[in-house]
Design a protein around this motif. Structure first.
Motif, PDB file in Angstrom:
ATOM      1  N   HIS A 176      23.306  50.335  34.809  1.00 19.51           N
ATOM      2  CA  HIS A 176      22.533  50.996  33.760  1.00 19.51           C
ATOM      3  C   HIS A 176      22.519  52.520  33.943  1.00 19.51           C
ATOM      4  O   HIS A 176      21.757  53.197  33.267  1.00 19.51           O
ATOM      5  CB  HIS A 176      21.096  50.460  33.661  1.00 19.51           C
ATOM      6  N   HIS A 177      23.345  53.039  34.834  1.00 18.47           N
ATOM      7  CA  HIS A 177      23.492  54.496  34.982  1.00 18.47           C
ATOM      8  C   HIS A 177      24.759  54.922  34.237  1.00 18.47           C
ATOM      9  O   HIS A 177      25.776  54.216  34.281  1.00 18.47           O
ATOM     10  CB  HIS A 177      23.598  54.875  36.464  1.00 18.47           C
ATOM     11  N   PRO A 178      24.740  56.049  33.541  1.00 22.16           N
ATOM     12  CA  PRO A 178      25.914  56.442  32.750  1.00 22.16           C
ATOM     13  C   PRO A 178      27.185  56.671  33.567  1.00 22.16           C
ATOM     14  O   PRO A 178      28.288  56.642  33.013  1.00 22.16           O
ATOM     15  CB  PRO A 178      25.467  57.744  32.065  1.00 22.16           C
ATOM     16  N   LYS A 179      27.055  56.854  34.900  1.00 19.53           N
ATOM     17  CA  LYS A 179      28.232  57.105  35.732  1.00 19.53           C
ATOM     18  C   LYS A 179      28.657  55.898  36.570  1.00 19.53           C
ATOM     19  O   LYS A 179      29.567  56.010  37.400  1.00 19.53           O
ATOM     20  CB  LYS A 179      27.958  58.295  36.661  1.00 19.53           C
ATOM     21  N   VAL A 180      28.041  54.748  36.355  1.00 28.71           N
ATOM     22  CA  VAL A 180      28.344  53.584  37.184  1.00 28.71           C
ATOM     23  C   VAL A 180      29.797  53.125  36.970  1.00 28.71           C
ATOM     24  O   VAL A 180      30.343  53.215  35.870  1.00 28.71           O
ATOM     25  CB  VAL A 180      27.370  52.422  36.880  1.00 28.71           C
ATOM     26  N   VAL A 181      30.402  52.653  38.057  1.00 27.98           N
ATOM     27  CA  VAL A 181      31.737  52.044  37.988  1.00 27.98           C
ATOM     28  C   VAL A 181      31.692  50.726  38.768  1.00 27.98           C
ATOM     29  O   VAL A 181      30.840  50.526  39.641  1.00 27.98           O
ATOM     30  CB  VAL A 181      32.835  52.963  38.548  1.00 27.98           C
ATOM     31  N   PHE A 182      32.631  49.838  38.455  1.00 26.79           N
ATOM     32  CA  PHE A 182      32.694  48.520  39.080  1.00 26.79           C
ATOM     33  C   PHE A 182      34.099  48.298  39.644  1.00 26.79           C
ATOM     34  O   PHE A 182      35.087  48.754  39.066  1.00 26.79           O
ATOM     35  CB  PHE A 182      32.388  47.419  38.056  1.00 26.79           C
ATOM     36  N   ASP A 183      34.183  47.572  40.742  1.00 26.22           N
ATOM     37  CA  ASP A 183      35.463  47.245  41.353  1.00 26.22           C
ATOM     38  C   ASP A 183      36.089  46.070  40.598  1.00 26.22           C
ATOM     39  O   ASP A 183      35.583  44.950  40.650  1.00 26.22           O
ATOM     40  CB  ASP A 183      35.260  46.891  42.831  1.00 26.22           C
ATOM     41  N   GLU A 184      37.203  46.329  39.935  1.00 29.89           N
ATOM     42  CA  GLU A 184      37.841  45.309  39.094  1.00 29.89           C
ATOM     43  C   GLU A 184      38.475  44.177  39.896  1.00 29.89           C
ATOM     44  O   GLU A 184      38.873  43.160  39.310  1.00 29.89           O
ATOM     45  CB  GLU A 184      38.898  45.958  38.199  1.00 29.89           C
ATOM     46  N   ASN A 185      38.551  44.306  41.210  1.00 27.04           N
ATOM     47  CA  ASN A 185      39.091  43.218  42.019  1.00 27.04           C
ATOM     48  C   ASN A 185      38.208  41.972  41.965  1.00 27.04           C
ATOM     49  O   ASN A 185      38.609  40.899  42.426  1.00 27.04           O
ATOM     50  CB  ASN A 185      39.245  43.680  43.476  1.00 27.04           C
ATOM     51  N   VAL A 186      37.006  42.115  41.398  1.00 27.74           N
ATOM     52  CA  VAL A 186      36.120  40.961  41.250  1.00 27.74           C
ATOM     53  C   VAL A 186      36.602  40.003  40.165  1.00 27.74           C
ATOM     54  O   VAL A 186      36.223  38.824  40.156  1.00 27.74           O
ATOM     55  CB  VAL A 186      34.681  41.430  40.933  1.00 27.74           C
ATOM     56  N   LEU A 187      37.436  40.475  39.261  1.00 27.60           N
ATOM     57  CA  LEU A 187      37.800  39.672  38.092  1.00 27.60           C
ATOM     58  C   LEU A 187      38.484  38.351  38.452  1.00 27.60           C
ATOM     59  O   LEU A 187      38.062  37.289  37.969  1.00 27.60           O
ATOM     60  CB  LEU A 187      38.673  40.506  37.142  1.00 27.60           C
ATOM     61  N   PRO A 188      39.552  38.349  39.263  1.00 27.54           N
ATOM     62  CA  PRO A 188      40.159  37.050  39.594  1.00 27.54           C
ATOM     63  C   PRO A 188      39.231  36.143  40.390  1.00 27.54           C
ATOM     64  O   PRO A 188      39.280  34.918  40.233  1.00 27.54           O
ATOM     65  CB  PRO A 188      41.405  37.433  40.402  1.00 27.54           C
ATOM     66  N   ILE A 189      38.365  36.722  41.235  1.00 26.49           N
ATOM     67  CA  ILE A 189      37.428  35.896  42.006  1.00 26.49           C
ATOM     68  C   ILE A 189      36.447  35.201  41.078  1.00 26.49           C
ATOM     69  O   ILE A 189      36.221  33.989  41.170  1.00 26.49           O
ATOM     70  CB  ILE A 189      36.685  36.765  43.045  1.00 26.49           C
ATOM     71  N   GLY A 190      35.851  35.960  40.161  1.00 30.51           N
ATOM     72  CA  GLY A 190      34.908  35.366  39.225  1.00 30.51           C
ATOM     73  C   GLY A 190      35.544  34.292  38.369  1.00 30.51           C
ATOM     74  O   GLY A 190      34.957  33.215  38.143  1.00 30.51           O
ATOM     75  N   ALA A 191      36.756  34.565  37.885  1.00 29.39           N
ATOM     76  CA  ALA A 191      37.448  33.591  37.041  1.00 29.39           C
ATOM     77  C   ALA A 191      37.765  32.325  37.814  1.00 29.39           C
ATOM     78  O   ALA A 191      37.570  31.202  37.315  1.00 29.39           O
ATOM     79  CB  ALA A 191      38.728  34.217  36.484  1.00 29.39           C
ATOM     80  N   ALA A 192      38.248  32.471  39.044  1.00 31.72           N
ATOM     81  CA  ALA A 192      38.619  31.308  39.851  1.00 31.72           C
ATOM     82  C   ALA A 192      37.403  30.466  40.221  1.00 31.72           C
ATOM     83  O   ALA A 192      37.450  29.234  40.168  1.00 31.72           O
ATOM     84  CB  ALA A 192      39.343  31.765  41.116  1.00 31.72           C
ATOM     85  N   VAL A 193      36.295  31.119  40.591  1.00 34.55           N
ATOM     86  CA  VAL A 193      35.085  30.377  40.963  1.00 34.55           C
ATOM     87  C   VAL A 193      34.543  29.592  39.769  1.00 34.55           C
ATOM     88  O   VAL A 193      34.166  28.420  39.902  1.00 34.55           O
ATOM     89  CB  VAL A 193      34.017  31.331  41.527  1.00 34.55           C
ATOM     90  N   ASN A 194      34.509  30.219  38.586  1.00 28.79           N
ATOM     91  CA  ASN A 194      34.035  29.508  37.394  1.00 28.79           C
ATOM     92  C   ASN A 194      34.915  28.306  37.085  1.00 28.79           C
ATOM     93  O   ASN A 194      34.414  27.211  36.793  1.00 28.79           O
ATOM     94  CB  ASN A 194      33.998  30.458  36.202  1.00 28.79           C
ATOM     95  N   ALA A 195      36.220  28.487  37.147  1.00 28.91           N
ATOM     96  CA  ALA A 195      37.140  27.381  36.852  1.00 28.91           C
ATOM     97  C   ALA A 195      37.025  26.279  37.899  1.00 28.91           C
ATOM     98  O   ALA A 195      36.982  25.082  37.565  1.00 28.91           O
ATOM     99  CB  ALA A 195      38.571  27.908  36.778  1.00 28.91           C
ATOM    100  N   GLN A 196      36.983  26.656  39.169  1.00 33.17           N
ATOM    101  CA  GLN A 196      36.868  25.690  40.264  1.00 33.17           C
ATOM    102  C   GLN A 196      35.600  24.854  40.144  1.00 33.17           C
ATOM    103  O   GLN A 196      35.634  23.626  40.270  1.00 33.17           O
ATOM    104  CB  GLN A 196      36.871  26.450  41.596  1.00 33.17           C
ATOM    105  N   CYS A 197      34.486  25.506  39.897  1.00 40.32           N
ATOM    106  CA  CYS A 197      33.213  24.790  39.819  1.00 40.32           C
ATOM    107  C   CYS A 197      33.169  23.858  38.613  1.00 40.32           C
ATOM    108  O   CYS A 197      32.723  22.707  38.719  1.00 40.32           O
ATOM    109  CB  CYS A 197      32.059  25.787  39.776  1.00 40.32           C
ATOM    110  N   ALA A 198      33.609  24.341  37.459  1.00 38.46           N
ATOM    111  CA  ALA A 198      33.577  23.512  36.250  1.00 38.46           C
ATOM    112  C   ALA A 198      34.493  22.302  36.384  1.00 38.46           C
ATOM    113  O   ALA A 198      34.098  21.159  36.094  1.00 38.46           O
ATOM    114  CB  ALA A 198      33.981  24.345  35.046  1.00 38.46           C
ATOM    115  N   PHE A 199      35.725  22.540  36.835  1.00 36.55           N
ATOM    116  CA  PHE A 199      36.720  21.468  36.957  1.00 36.55           C
ATOM    117  C   PHE A 199      36.235  20.390  37.905  1.00 36.55           C
ATOM    118  O   PHE A 199      36.287  19.190  37.592  1.00 36.55           O
ATOM    119  CB  PHE A 199      38.039  22.069  37.434  1.00 36.55           C
TER     120      PHE A 199
END
Length: 391
Positions: free
Chosen positions: A361-384
């Motif tokens: 919520h800060h105008p200068k915040v940045v996020f590490d995009e390396n989280v994207l494959p981890i989040g996608a894999a965990v969601n798919a793994q758990c659902a499947f």
């Protein structure tokens, strides 16, 4: 390597590109025409048939070829009403900004959807995807529930997520039971009687009443809430008057109350009303109380969470799992967790250099995009695997 993690890493470049395109077109509340169009097109490319069940609220299903239960995967898509100052090449092109990370949530769910669609013939049941608007204003989840997101097919379990900045990529937070706080937003309009500042006895000073209410509400936390419980009352607005020598007619206080669990929440809400009412009566004023938000605490079902943690462990990845990761922000996924057994994960993605000094919520915040494959894999793994083991 786990099949979903391997595939997610192969899709990483695509996920990063998707996230950056979403990041550049942030929109707010339920007015997400660009975002909705983009996500809908991505789902169609995957081979799905998304339906817009409310304005900017999309639902799609994967599986259903084999009998079984239904699990819901949810991502919020809206941004914040603020200007971005990150300096990123793909920064916002609109007057709004994705400073909470919902663009990452949307990308993660799109990645999970693509992987699950690729293995659709193996899915023993149905995965329902929920792309939600209006989370920042706590209106989207409830609207989608009212529109039937938990029905046809009926949802048996749900999985929610949020990116956080509490640690580096690869660390995943979780909490058994109450996970994120409730929020009760309120506006108090104190009605007094204006008069000349040199003759205060001829009026009723609403500012004086407001000051006493402000202090009394803080004392509810310091004197009526156990040190073993958690509660916050924040007054973010105190507004009255326009000149130095006139006592105004009204004073306005706006704030939020956050806590965990139903009993303490109900107790504090009742006590707030008593404090406001009796303080106004003491000083001869009256008041109006307006509810601005009303969201319960997000509840993570302990049994479901343990099962999901087992599936994450089976991935064989070097994740750092952080238990007792209760957080004070609020998420309207809570309305789903009230109705359906739900689990919730916090995917950390703090940038490990000077750019990581800014919070969400800060105008200068940045996020590490390396989280994207981890989040996608965990969601798919758990659902499947949940569907496979809960026929």
């Amino acid at each position: 390597m786990n099949i979903f993690m391997k595939r997610a890493n192969e899709l990483k470049e695509e996920l990063v590109q998707t996230r950056r395109e979403l990041h550049s077109i942030p929109e707010i509340m339920t007015e997400l025409p660009l975002t909705t169009k983009y996500v809908k097109e991505k789902l169609v490319e995957i081979g799905l048939e998304p339906k817009e069940i409310i304005k900017s609220g999309l639902v799609a299903t994967i599986g259903g070829k084999k009998p079984g239960k239904t699990i819901l995967l949810r991502a919020d898509m809206d941004a914040l009403d603020m200007r971005e100052e990150s300096g990123l090449d793909f920064a916002s092109k609109t007057q709004y900004a994705h400073t909470c990370g919902h663009d990452l949530h949307t990308t993660i769910l799109l990645g999970a959807a693509k992987m699950l669609k690729e293995r659709e013939d193996e899915i023993e049941g149905t995965v329902k995807l929920m792309f939600q608007p209006g989370e920042e204003y706590f209106i989207g989840a409830k609207a989608m529930i009212d529109a039937g997101v938990l029905e046809n097919p009926k949802v048996d379990a749900a999985l929610g997520m949020h990116v956080m900045l509490n640690g580096p990529v690869g660390s995943i937070g979780y909490q058994h039971g109450y996970t994120l706080s409730s929020v009760d937003g309120f506006k108090i309009t104190i009605k007094g009687k204006g008069c000349h500042g040199a003759m205060p006895e001829k009026g009723i000073d609403p500012i004086n009443v407001g000051v006493h209410i402000y202090l009394a509400l803080q004392e509810l936390i310091s004197r009526e809430v156990s040190a073993f419980d958690n509660a916050i009352i924040t007054l973010g607005q105190f507004a009255a008057g326009t000149v130095a020598n006139i006592i105004p007619d009204t004073c306005v206080l706006q704030g939020t109350m956050r806590t965990y669990g139903k009993e303490l929440r109900e107790y504090l809400l009742n006590r707030m009303q008593e404090v406001i009412d009796l303080t106004c009566k003491t000083y001869r004023a009256s008041f109006e109380y307006e509810v601005l938000s009303d969201v319960p605490s997000l509840y993570t079902n302990p049994e479901l969470l343990d099962e999901m943690l087992g599936y994450i462990d089976e991935m064989g990845e070097d994740f750092t799992l952080i238990k007792d990761s209760r957080a004070t922000p609020t998420d309207d996924f809570a309305f789903i967790s009230e109705r359906i057994p739900s689990a919730h994960f916090q995917f950390n993605c703090k940038v490990q250099d000077e750019r990581g000094a800014f919070p969400q919520h800060h105008p200068k915040v940045v996020f590490d995009e390396n989280v994207l494959p981890i989040g996608a894999a965990v969601n798919a793994q758990c659902a499947f695997n949940w569907l496979k083991n809960n026929k």
